[in-house]
Design a protein around this motif. Structure first.
Motif: not given
Length: 156
Positions: A9, A12, A16, A105, A108-109
């Motif tokens: 998070s 992310r 974002a 991303l 992040a995953d």
């Protein structure tokens, strides 16, 4: 070297924030664009990848040999092709941003939701360090807003 605590998070949230992420990626792009022509050549991107020293063999004390030059060249060519989405032979700023977004991303995953301590290089900058600093600044802003609201409520 710095140690940060982050999870998916954190990364992310940084990605974002369009403005913060764009500033960070654009600064990295400018640093990699050695000749200042506004695009990254195969050689410029390769120099950046080589600086990560990911292909120096399996590490200290390992019996694994370093990859063959042809294998290294093929890997760098493959990475360049991922960045060069329009196959123009150069990576422009938009292509670089898009691929870095995709990479971050994926990171992040991979990190998931469990906080991890990660050692990051603060010499040349690090997207993970910037993500952690971004999250810390957001937390500090929320705390400051709560304090201001509490002070305003007390003043009434």
């Amino acid at each position: 070297m710095s140690v940060v605590i982050l999870d998916g998070s954190t990364v992310r949230g940084f990605v974002a924030d369009e403005d913060a992420f764009a500033r960070s990626v654009d600064a990295r792009f400018a640093a990699l664009d050695a000749n200042g022509d506004g695009v990254l050549s195969r050689a410029e991107l390769r120099r950046a990848l080589e600086s990560f020293r990911l292909l120096d063999g399996a590490g200290f004390g390992s019996a694994e040999p370093a990859p063959l030059p042809a294998e290294v060249a093929a890997l760098y060519d493959s990475v360049f092709e991922q960045f060069d989405a329009d196959h123009s032979g150069a990576v422009d700023r938009a292509e670089f941003r898009a691929e870095m977004r995709r990479i971050m991303l994926a990171v992040a995953d991979g990190l998931g939701s469990q906080p991890l301590q990660v050692a990051v290089d603060d010499e040349g900058g690090s997207f993970l360090l910037e993500a952690a600093e971004h999250e810390a600044a957001e937390i500090a802003a929320k705390i400051e807003a709560q304090r201001a609201a509490a002070a305003a409520a007390e003043a009434k």
